[in-house]
Design an enzyme around this catalytic site. Structure first.
Site, short mmCIF file in Angstrom:
data_model
loop_
_atom_site.label_atom_id
_atom_site.label_comp_id
_atom_site.label_asym_id
_atom_site.label_seq_id
_atom_site.Cartn_x
_atom_site.Cartn_y
_atom_site.Cartn_z
N GLU A 135 -9.93 -10.68 -8.14
CA GLU A 135 -8.75 -9.21 -7.55
C GLU A 135 -7.29 -9.72 -9.04
O GLU A 135 -7.39 -8.48 -8.93
CB GLU A 135 -8.39 -9.32 -6.46
CG GLU A 135 -9.54 -9.09 -5.34
CD GLU A 135 -9.32 -9.12 -4.05
OE1 GLU A 135 -9.68 -8.79 -2.91
OE2 GLU A 135 -7.90 -9.22 -3.57
N LYS B 130 1.14 -0.82 0.23
CA LYS B 130 0.59 -0.03 0.14
C LYS B 130 0.76 0.87 -0.25
O LYS B 130 1.81 1.00 0.14
CB LYS B 130 -0.61 0.46 1.32
CG LYS B 130 -1.92 -1.48 1.27
CD LYS B 130 -2.73 -1.03 2.53
CE LYS B 130 -3.71 -2.19 1.70
NZ LYS B 130 -4.70 -2.90 3.31
N ASN C 56 -2.16 0.03 7.49
CA ASN C 56 -1.62 -1.77 7.44
C ASN C 56 -0.64 -2.07 6.70
O ASN C 56 -0.78 -3.65 6.41
CB ASN C 56 -2.54 -2.34 7.82
CG ASN C 56 -3.77 -2.18 7.14
OD1 ASN C 56 -3.56 -1.89 5.98
ND2 ASN C 56 -5.03 -3.17 7.45
N TYR D 259 -12.34 -2.06 -3.37
CA TYR D 259 -12.98 -1.87 -1.93
C TYR D 259 -14.75 -1.88 -1.42
O TYR D 259 -14.96 -1.87 -0.59
CB TYR D 259 -12.46 -1.60 -1.14
CG TYR D 259 -10.72 -1.34 -1.09
CD1 TYR D 259 -10.60 -2.71 -0.18
CD2 TYR D 259 -10.01 -0.69 -0.73
CE1 TYR D 259 -9.46 -2.76 0.14
CE2 TYR D 259 -8.81 -0.33 -0.31
CZ TYR D 259 -8.61 -1.60 0.06
OH TYR D 259 -7.04 -2.26 0.42
N HIS E 235 -2.13 -5.10 1.32
CA HIS E 235 -3.41 -6.75 1.26
C HIS E 235 -3.02 -7.39 0.48
O HIS E 235 -1.41 -7.65 -0.21
CB HIS E 235 -4.34 -5.66 0.38
CG HIS E 235 -4.96 -6.03 -0.40
ND1 HIS E 235 -6.54 -5.89 0.23
CD2 HIS E 235 -5.48 -7.19 -1.83
CE1 HIS E 235 -7.03 -7.29 -0.70
NE2 HIS E 235 -6.73 -7.63 -1.46
P1 DAT Z 1 -7.72 -6.92 5.44
O1 DAT Z 1 -6.99 -5.79 5.09
O2 DAT Z 1 -7.12 -8.02 5.97
O3 DAT Z 1 -8.73 -8.13 4.45
P2 DAT Z 1 -10.07 -6.14 5.80
O4 DAT Z 1 -10.53 -6.86 4.53
O5 DAT Z 1 -11.70 -6.86 6.00
O6 DAT Z 1 -9.31 -6.22 6.18
O7 DAT Z 1 -10.50 -4.77 5.53
C1 DAT Z 1 -9.86 -4.16 4.56
C2 DAT Z 1 -9.20 -2.79 4.71
O8 DAT Z 1 -9.85 -1.88 5.51
C3 DAT Z 1 -7.83 -3.05 5.83
O9 DAT Z 1 -7.00 -3.34 5.14
C4 DAT Z 1 -7.66 -1.74 6.70
C5 DAT Z 1 -9.68 -1.45 6.72
N1 DAT Z 1 -10.05 -1.52 7.95
C6 DAT Z 1 -10.59 -2.77 8.22
N2 DAT Z 1 -11.57 -2.65 8.98
C7 DAT Z 1 -11.28 -1.38 9.57
C8 DAT Z 1 -11.62 -0.75 10.82
N3 DAT Z 1 -12.34 -1.37 11.79
N4 DAT Z 1 -11.43 0.79 10.69
C9 DAT Z 1 -10.48 1.24 10.06
N5 DAT Z 1 -9.67 0.35 8.87
C10 DAT Z 1 -10.26 -0.48 8.43
MG MG Z 2 -9.26 -8.06 2.88
#
Ligand code: DAT
Ligand code: MG
Length: 149
Positions: free
Chosen positions: A126, A9, A112, A49, A115
């Site tokens: 994807e 990212k 974080n 997303y 991805h």
């Molecule tokens: P991952 O990236 O571990 O697959 P995800 O698909 O649940 O996680 O979410 C996509 C991204 O969205 C994640 O990398 C960071 C953001 N995100 C997820 N949950 C969040 C939250 N509760 N608050 C803020 N950002 C969040």
């Molecule tokens: Mg995810």
């Protein structure tokens, strides 16, 4: 053989951690099938997303992922999706185990670093969203026998 889409990212690129992050997947034993340095358009980000569209963090997530260049990659191997996700660590870096990318380099869920696809269905979607088939390389890794039985 499974494929997964991995993104370094914008924070990973801006912090000079792209090489470090790529290296983690490479050393793990995943095999690189495609890679490009690019900046995501808003349209691509909204598609990527889309599943999070109704979540409160959606707009900041789209801002963040489009805020600078990323490294988009396809890595493959047996159980590549789960292997990549364990190398990445938990979504929230504060909960991610030390030794994982997020646990070693992250402090907040909104920064974080990386991805990775979360299921075989999403991985196919994807990979196709980011790569044309002619951008993926089919190659024999000569040390495969030392990584896979
Ligand atoms: P991952 O990236 O571990 O697959 P995800 O698909 O649940 O996680 O979410 C996509 C991204 O969205 C994640 O990398 C960071 C953001 N995100 C997820 N949950 C969040 C939250 N509760 N608050 C803020 N950002 C969040
Ligand atoms: Mg995810």
């Amino acid at each position: 053989m499974e494929r997964t889409l991995i993104l370094v990212k914008p924070d990973g690129v801006q912090r000079g951690l792209a090489g470090e992050i790529i290296s983690r997947f490479e050393r793990r034993g995943l095999q690189l099938a495609g890679m490009k340095f690019m900046q995501m358009s808003r349209q691509l980000a909204e598609e990527h997303y889309g599943v999070h569209k109704e979540r409160p963090f959606y707009s900041s997530l789209v801002e963040y992922i489009t805020s600078g260049p990323i490294v988009a990659m396809v890595w493959q191997g047996n159980d590549a999706i789960a292997a990549a996700r364990s190398t990445m660590g938990a979504t929230n870096p504060v909960q991610a185990a030390p030794g994982t990318i997020r646990g070693d380099f992250g402090m907040e869920i909104g920064r974080n670093l990386v991805h990775g696809s979360d299921s075989p269905e999403n991985a196919v979607k994807e990979v196709n969203l980011f790569f044309n088939t002619d951008e993926l390389v089919d190659w024999q890794r000569t040390n495969d026998a030392w990584i896979c039985e």
